[in-house]
Write a protein that holds these residues in place. Structure first.
Motif, PDB file in Angstrom:
ATOM      1  N   VAL A 324       0.867  -1.179   0.000  1.00 24.46           N
ATOM      2  CA  VAL A 324       0.000   0.000   0.000  1.00 24.46           C
ATOM      3  C   VAL A 324       0.901   1.224   0.000  1.00 24.46           C
ATOM      4  O   VAL A 324       1.733   1.392   0.907  1.00 24.46           O
ATOM      5  CB  VAL A 324      -0.915   0.022   1.250  1.00 24.46           C
ATOM      6  N   PRO A 325       0.782   2.097  -1.016  1.00 26.51           N
ATOM      7  CA  PRO A 325       1.641   3.290  -1.078  1.00 26.51           C
ATOM      8  C   PRO A 325       1.554   4.116   0.208  1.00 26.51           C
ATOM      9  O   PRO A 325       0.467   4.378   0.717  1.00 26.51           O
ATOM     10  CB  PRO A 325       1.075   4.068  -2.267  1.00 26.51           C
ATOM     11  N   GLY A 326       2.708   4.447   0.766  1.00 28.06           N
ATOM     12  CA  GLY A 326       2.756   5.267   1.969  1.00 28.06           C
ATOM     13  C   GLY A 326       2.656   4.475   3.257  1.00 28.06           C
ATOM     14  O   GLY A 326       2.668   5.077   4.346  1.00 28.06           O
ATOM     15  N   TYR A 327       2.597   3.121   3.171  1.00 29.88           N
ATOM     16  CA  TYR A 327       2.441   2.310   4.375  1.00 29.88           C
ATOM     17  C   TYR A 327       3.366   1.090   4.345  1.00 29.88           C
ATOM     18  O   TYR A 327       3.725   0.590   3.276  1.00 29.88           O
ATOM     19  CB  TYR A 327       0.985   1.848   4.537  1.00 29.88           C
ATOM     20  N   GLU A 328       3.725   0.643   5.537  1.00 26.65           N
ATOM     21  CA  GLU A 328       4.532  -0.563   5.693  1.00 26.65           C
ATOM     22  C   GLU A 328       3.783  -1.535   6.607  1.00 26.65           C
ATOM     23  O   GLU A 328       3.035  -1.107   7.497  1.00 26.65           O
ATOM     24  CB  GLU A 328       5.887  -0.235   6.334  1.00 26.65           C
ATOM     25  N   PHE A 329       4.026  -2.832   6.384  1.00 25.07           N
ATOM     26  CA  PHE A 329       3.362  -3.875   7.180  1.00 25.07           C
ATOM     27  C   PHE A 329       4.395  -4.932   7.568  1.00 25.07           C
ATOM     28  O   PHE A 329       5.377  -5.164   6.865  1.00 25.07           O
ATOM     29  CB  PHE A 329       2.237  -4.538   6.371  1.00 25.07           C
ATOM     30  N   HIS A 330       4.122  -5.572   8.700  1.00 28.80           N
ATOM     31  CA  HIS A 330       4.966  -6.707   9.106  1.00 28.80           C
ATOM     32  C   HIS A 330       4.165  -7.572  10.077  1.00 28.80           C
ATOM     33  O   HIS A 330       3.233  -7.092  10.742  1.00 28.80           O
ATOM     34  CB  HIS A 330       6.255  -6.243   9.781  1.00 28.80           C
ATOM     35  N   ALA A 331       4.540  -8.890  10.159  1.00 23.40           N
ATOM     36  CA  ALA A 331       3.851  -9.814  11.069  1.00 23.40           C
ATOM     37  C   ALA A 331       4.802 -10.920  11.483  1.00 23.40           C
ATOM     38  O   ALA A 331       5.815 -11.183  10.815  1.00 23.40           O
ATOM     39  CB  ALA A 331       2.606 -10.393  10.403  1.00 23.40           C
ATOM     40  N   PHE A 332       4.453 -11.568  12.580  1.00 23.58           N
ATOM     41  CA  PHE A 332       5.242 -12.691  13.101  1.00 23.58           C
ATOM     42  C   PHE A 332       4.287 -13.705  13.711  1.00 23.58           C
ATOM     43  O   PHE A 332       3.338 -13.342  14.409  1.00 23.58           O
ATOM     44  CB  PHE A 332       6.229 -12.209  14.173  1.00 23.58           C
ATOM     45  N   TYR A 333       4.569 -15.013  13.456  1.00 23.68           N
ATOM     46  CA  TYR A 333       3.709 -16.083  13.995  1.00 23.68           C
ATOM     47  C   TYR A 333       4.576 -17.257  14.413  1.00 23.68           C
ATOM     48  O   TYR A 333       5.398 -17.751  13.631  1.00 23.68           O
ATOM     49  CB  TYR A 333       2.702 -16.538  12.935  1.00 23.68           C
ATOM     50  N   ARG A 334       4.419 -17.704  15.689  1.00 25.15           N
ATOM     51  CA  ARG A 334       5.141 -18.893  16.158  1.00 25.15           C
ATOM     52  C   ARG A 334       4.265 -19.629  17.165  1.00 25.15           C
ATOM     53  O   ARG A 334       4.049 -19.159  18.289  1.00 25.15           O
ATOM     54  CB  ARG A 334       6.465 -18.511  16.810  1.00 25.15           C
ATOM     55  N   PRO A 335       3.737 -20.810  16.784  1.00 26.64           N
ATOM     56  CA  PRO A 335       2.897 -21.572  17.722  1.00 26.64           C
ATOM     57  C   PRO A 335       3.741 -22.231  18.797  1.00 26.64           C
ATOM     58  O   PRO A 335       4.932 -22.509  18.607  1.00 26.64           O
ATOM     59  CB  PRO A 335       2.236 -22.621  16.817  1.00 26.64           C
ATOM     60  N   ALA A 336       3.117 -22.500  19.946  1.00 26.31           N
ATOM     61  CA  ALA A 336       3.822 -23.195  21.035  1.00 26.31           C
ATOM     62  C   ALA A 336       4.086 -24.645  20.654  1.00 26.31           C
ATOM     63  O   ALA A 336       5.085 -25.234  21.056  1.00 26.31           O
ATOM     64  CB  ALA A 336       3.004 -23.121  22.315  1.00 26.31           C
ATOM     65  N   TYR A 337       3.169 -25.234  19.876  1.00 22.60           N
ATOM     66  CA  TYR A 337       3.313 -26.604  19.390  1.00 22.60           C
ATOM     67  C   TYR A 337       3.352 -26.557  17.866  1.00 22.60           C
ATOM     68  O   TYR A 337       3.498 -25.506  17.271  1.00 22.60           O
ATOM     69  CB  TYR A 337       2.174 -27.484  19.905  1.00 22.60           C
TER      70      TYR A 337
END
Length: 547
Positions: A324-337
């Motif tokens: 998206v112009p003018g925006y940044e995104f990031h994510a992280f996912y780590r399950p316990a199992y």
């Protein structure tokens, strides 16, 4: 008169009458039975006569006192023929006049041939077997090693026994269900196949063998005083009978092999019992190997299924970040199992809007992961069919109520709908941790959904009205949402990372870069939990206005 017959140790073969109310065994020369061995305590154990019955009690000795190979922890009633072991000393308790014993503890002067043997003696006893019987035993052992299929292995054991013991009319392999009194006959075999439907074993004999962990022999069960006129012996026409325990490598008794005859002329003897004990030892090893193989196969299958489930679950998550112009995104996912109950998504909406969602299903593992899959698909459907974010969450809640109630679960959710044309972010919170808003001007973090605006978790109440709040993002501002796997992360002292830990980690971030914020927070969590196992799924998602 009750007595102790010493089977092994000082004065082996002697019979010591039990006189008086208290009888002490130990290393002290003043004890009634002296065992001059340093591993034996000075006063190791005592026998007490209470209300006409003898009890044995360990006197807090260093190496314990054992009755029928079971360590005693409290005062224990002694029964006729109970074996008492103290270190290398072994004696049998007799509550009647003592019969004569042979070298292995079998009775010689009984009117019937009766004997009990410890399962640990099996290999020693085989030294006395004739060469032909040893050859047959080796042949049985070789046959047992050819399969790891438990269902195929058990009948092979009984087939081999019928070949070895020509006098046997019936054979049983009976397994005991752990933690239950149930006895399960896994194999029932008779000389005449037509008799198998009516073949029954004596539960009395089997239970006695399991409880004492000793092999049992009687050449005429109907005349054996140890069975106390067992009705099953009469009903099932059991004459001569042998019953031996099956013991795992971990020394747990999990079943027996029983052979019996129905003909008075067919009898088992002490040598037969020794040989059957040897067969049982080999069968126990084979059964243990088969059981461990089955467990390994099941574990491998489960790991393969979980790995596949992990891959499927990852496929539900965004495969790439939004552009998206003018925006940044990031994510992280780590399950316990391998699989977990957290999820996040970036959902493109009409008019160039985009929804950033993050949810947490109550619980962990496969059940939570299955509900997460439904939340993921239903959330996309609701956001694409309803423009109002508050109504979207209310609609999603109604779709989940029935399934959540059925499985007694709920789902927390934080949703942000971004309109990049106006830089307006609309937030709806369903029982989730409040999103954190970073203001570039001033470099501060704040919670941007008040407790009053935060609604119930999804799946609890149908028709619940959710509220929306709005913030306008300035250049450099950012929104961060995360699951309670972050705040509930604990260290080796069971101290939680907590919301204060989040605030401390984010203070002084210096910029609202989504990737930088997430990595900064994760680093703080990892430092806090160093050495402790992850106990909950950890998921974070962030967006920021870059210009």
């Amino acid at each position: 008169m009750p007595s102790l017959h010493i089977l092994k140790g000082v004065n082996q073969g002697a019979t010591v009458p039990l006189q008086g109310e208290r009888f002490v065994i130990g290393r002290n020369p003043e004890c009634d039975v002296v065992i001059p061995v340093t591993s034996v305590s000075r006063e190791h154990a005592q026998l007490l006569r209470l209300q006409g019955r003898y009890h044995i009690e360990d006197l807090q000795s260093r190496n314990g006192t054992f009755v029928n190979n079971q360590a005693i922890t409290a005062r224990t009633v002694l029964k006729n023929n109970d074996r008492i072991r103290i270190c290398d000393f072994l004696a049998v308790f007799l509550d009647t006049d003592p019969p004569t014993f042979d070298d292995d503890g079998g009775q010689e002067n009984s009117s019937t041939v009766e004997a009990t043997l410890n399962h640990n003696s099996s290999m020693m006893l085989l030294d006395t077997q004739p060469a032909e019987k040893l050859r047959l035993l080796l042949e049985i052992s070789a046959n047992l090693s050819k399969t790891l299929d438990l269902d195929a292995l058990l009948p092979k054991i009984v087939d081999s026994l019928f070949h070895l013991f020509k006098q046997a009319d019936r054979g049983f392999v009976i397994l005991a269900e752990e933690g239950s009194p149930r006895l399960m006959p896994k194999v029932v075999k008779t000389r005449r196949p037509q008799d198998e439907g009516n073949a029954r074993f004596s539960r009395n004999i089997v239970k006695q063998c399991l409880e004492t962990r000793q092999a049992f022999l009687s050449d005429d069960a109907s005349q054996d005083n140890r069975l106390q006129l067992s009705q099953s012996v009469v009903d099932f026409r059991i004459r001569s009978v042998m019953c031996v325990p099956l013991v795992t490598a971990g020394d747990r008794t999990y079943g027996v092999i029983q052979l019996d005859t129905q003909d008075r002329a067919k009898k088992f003897n002490k040598g037969d019992l020794e040989l059957l004990l040897g067969v049982a030892s080999q069968a126990s090893i084979a059964l243990d190997n088969a059981r461990m193989h089955q467990e390994a196969v099941a574990r491998e299958r489960l790991e393969r299924d979980l790995k596949l489930a992990h891959e499927v679950q990852l496929s539900f998550l965004p495969q790439k970040l939004p552009e998206v112009p003018g925006y940044e995104f990031h994510a992280f996912y780590r399950p316990a199992y391998m699989v977990g109950g957290d999820y996040y998504d970036f959902i493109p909406l009409p008019n160039r809007r985009i929804a950033m969602t993050l949810g947490d299903v109550a619980g962990k593992g496969v059940p939570a992961a299955l509900l997460m899959a439904k939340v993921s698909s239903e959330a996309r459907f609701c956001f694409l069919t309803e423009p109002d974010p508050a109504k979207v969450v209310a609609k999603l809640n109604d779709l989940l109520v029935e399934q959540c109630a059925r499985h007694e679960r709920f789902v927390t959710l934080a949703a942000v709908v971004l309109d990049p044309s106006s830089h307006l972010a609309t937030l709806v919170n369903a029982g989730h941790l409040s999103p954190r808003l970073y203001r570039h001007v001033g470099g501060t973090f704040q919670e941007c959904v008040s407790r009053k605006q935060s609604g119930l978790a999804l799946g609890i109440m149908e028709g619940y009205p959710y509220e929306a709040s709005q913030v306008v993002l300035q250049p450099g501002d950012a929104l961060l949402i995360y699951t309670d796997g972050v705040t509930d992360a604990s260290n080796v002292r069971d101290e939680l990372f907590s919301a204060k830990g989040v605030t401390a980690a984010l203070q002084g971030a210096g910029s609202g870069s989504p990737k930088g914020l997430i990595e900064r927070l994760l680093k703080a969590v990892e430092q806090h939990t160093a050495g402790a196992q992850q106990n909950d799924d950890i998921t974070l998602a962030a967006l920021a206005r870059s210009r």
